[in-house]
Design an enzyme around this catalytic site. Sequence first.
Site, PDB file in Angstrom:
ATOM      1  N   GLY A  13       0.776  -1.237   0.000  1.00 43.64           N
ATOM      2  CA  GLY A  13       0.000   0.000   0.000  1.00 43.64           C
ATOM      3  C   GLY A  13       0.804   1.282   0.000  1.00 43.64           C
ATOM      4  N   MET A  91      -3.903  -6.627  -7.493  1.00 43.21           N
ATOM      5  CA  MET A  91      -3.241  -7.745  -8.166  1.00 43.21           C
ATOM      6  C   MET A  91      -4.223  -8.790  -8.679  1.00 43.21           C
ATOM      7  SD  MET A  91      -0.317  -6.508  -8.047  1.00 43.21           S
ATOM      8  CE  MET A  91       0.763  -7.797  -8.643  1.00 43.21           C
ATOM      9  N   ILE A  93      -6.808  -9.332 -12.134  1.00 40.85           N
ATOM     10  CA  ILE A  93      -7.303  -8.805 -13.408  1.00 40.85           C
ATOM     11  C   ILE A  93      -8.806  -8.615 -13.274  1.00 40.85           C
ATOM     12  CG2 ILE A  93      -7.641  -9.333 -15.844  1.00 40.85           C
ATOM     13  CD1 ILE A  93      -4.991 -10.920 -15.690  1.00 40.85           C
ATOM     14  N   LEU A  94      -9.274  -7.425 -13.612  1.00 39.48           N
ATOM     15  CA  LEU A  94     -10.703  -7.135 -13.510  1.00 39.48           C
ATOM     16  C   LEU A  94     -11.416  -7.521 -14.802  1.00 39.48           C
ATOM     17  CD1 LEU A  94     -10.515  -3.650 -11.761  1.00 39.48           C
ATOM     18  CD2 LEU A  94     -11.343  -5.793 -10.744  1.00 39.48           C
ATOM     19  N   ASN A 108      -5.259   3.193 -13.266  1.00 44.14           N
ATOM     20  CA  ASN A 108      -4.310   2.163 -12.816  1.00 44.14           C
ATOM     21  C   ASN A 108      -2.883   2.711 -12.814  1.00 44.14           C
ATOM     22  OD1 ASN A 108      -3.436  -0.554 -12.145  1.00 44.14           O
ATOM     23  ND2 ASN A 108      -2.745  -0.755 -14.276  1.00 44.14           N
ATOM     24  N   HIS A 110       0.996   1.415 -13.302  1.00 42.91           N
ATOM     25  CA  HIS A 110       1.766   0.267 -13.792  1.00 42.91           C
ATOM     26  C   HIS A 110       3.254   0.607 -13.742  1.00 42.91           C
ATOM     27  CE1 HIS A 110       3.191  -3.100 -16.034  1.00 42.91           C
ATOM     28  NE2 HIS A 110       3.558  -2.369 -17.074  1.00 42.91           N
ATOM     29  N   ASP A 150      -2.867  -3.604 -18.149  1.00 43.85           N
ATOM     30  CA  ASP A 150      -1.900  -2.504 -18.170  1.00 43.85           C
ATOM     31  C   ASP A 150      -1.888  -1.786 -19.513  1.00 43.85           C
ATOM     32  OD1 ASP A 150      -1.169  -2.994 -15.493  1.00 43.85           O
ATOM     33  OD2 ASP A 150       0.196  -4.584 -16.123  1.00 43.85           O
ATOM     34  N   GLU A 179       6.593   6.115  -8.951  1.00 41.41           N
ATOM     35  CA  GLU A 179       5.156   5.806  -8.929  1.00 41.41           C
ATOM     36  C   GLU A 179       4.418   6.752  -8.001  1.00 41.41           C
ATOM     37  OE1 GLU A 179       4.106   1.228  -9.631  1.00 41.41           O
ATOM     38  OE2 GLU A 179       5.013   1.612  -7.681  1.00 41.41           O
TER      39      GLU A 179
HETATM   40  C1  GRF Z   1       3.404  -1.212  -7.425  1.00 41.94           C
HETATM   41  O1  GRF Z   1       4.670  -1.297  -8.018  1.00 41.94           O
HETATM   42  C2  GRF Z   1       2.312  -1.218  -8.450  1.00 41.94           C
HETATM   43  O2  GRF Z   1       2.591  -0.474  -9.572  1.00 41.94           O
HETATM   44  C3  GRF Z   1       2.259  -2.686  -8.764  1.00 41.94           C
HETATM   45  O3  GRF Z   1       2.356  -3.308  -7.509  1.00 41.94           O
HETATM   46  C4  GRF Z   1       3.101  -2.470  -6.643  1.00 41.94           C
HETATM   47  C5  GRF Z   1       2.269  -2.193  -5.442  1.00 41.94           C
HETATM   48  O4  GRF Z   1       3.015  -1.494  -4.474  1.00 41.94           O
HETATM   49  N1  GRF Z   1       1.088  -3.040  -9.530  1.00 41.94           N
HETATM   50  P1  GRF Z   1       2.272  -0.845  -3.235  1.00 41.94           P
HETATM   51  O5  GRF Z   1       1.329  -1.878  -2.668  1.00 41.94           O
HETATM   52  O6  GRF Z   1       1.541   0.379  -3.700  1.00 41.94           O
HETATM   53  O7  GRF Z   1       3.369  -0.511  -2.272  1.00 41.94           O
END
Ligand code: GRF
Length: 209
Positions: A13, A91, A93-94, A108, A110, A150, A179
């Site tokens: 998170g 994690m 797939i929707l 999203n 990615h 993605d 991110e």
């Molecule tokens: C992130 O790198 C996100 O892009 C990927 O999973 C990771 C999740 O990290 N899909 P967090 O739970 O936000 O720390």
Amino acid sequence: MTVRFVVLASGRGSNAAAIMTATRTGVIQGEVVAVFSNNPTAGVLEKAHSESVVTHVVSLQPSESRLEYDTRLCEQVRQTRPDIVVLAGWMRILTHAFIDGIGVPIINIHPGLPGELPGTNAIERAFSERETGRSYSGVMVHLVPDVGVDTGPVLGTSVVQIGQNDTLAMFEDRMHTAEHELIVSVLAQVSTRFSNSQPIEKPTQGEKI
Ligand code: GRF
């Protein structure tokens, strides 16, 4: 009008935490009204609690199909009346049961650039490609209009270099920082546009870090 964000996350998170901090401090004009996780032990739940954000765990039931799960999830998310749903490390797939049923934009994050490294372990895969000449990867934030993994209209990107002396941990850290910065920047712009009743499909400037 303040945007009501609902965050879906499966893991530690850190992206959700960046979003919650940014809404609390006014960097994003909006509120995280709920965090949903499919994982009852996900770190994101603790992070949400510490921000006093309501959490919901929606675990996959034995013998529940993907469509049944997504229908149930969709109903529960709709009850929180989101304006925008953010997948922050979601994690699963929707299916169209969620994507078509939710009725609001889905965004999203990615850890790869547009068209690159879809699916899981994108950071590790990019790093391993250093052996064959890859010198950078990056992150993107995009809309989720359909069941593609993605893919979707890009709202923002950020390039992250892979240093010759990087360890995977060093590269991972920079990717996660990228991110966090990108999702906050994009959601800040999205929330401003949303508040002005403007469409949100406007790419942001890619930034190089
Ligand atoms: C992130 O790198 C996100 O892009 C990927 O999973 C990771 C999740 O990290 N899909 P967090 O739970 O936000 O720390």
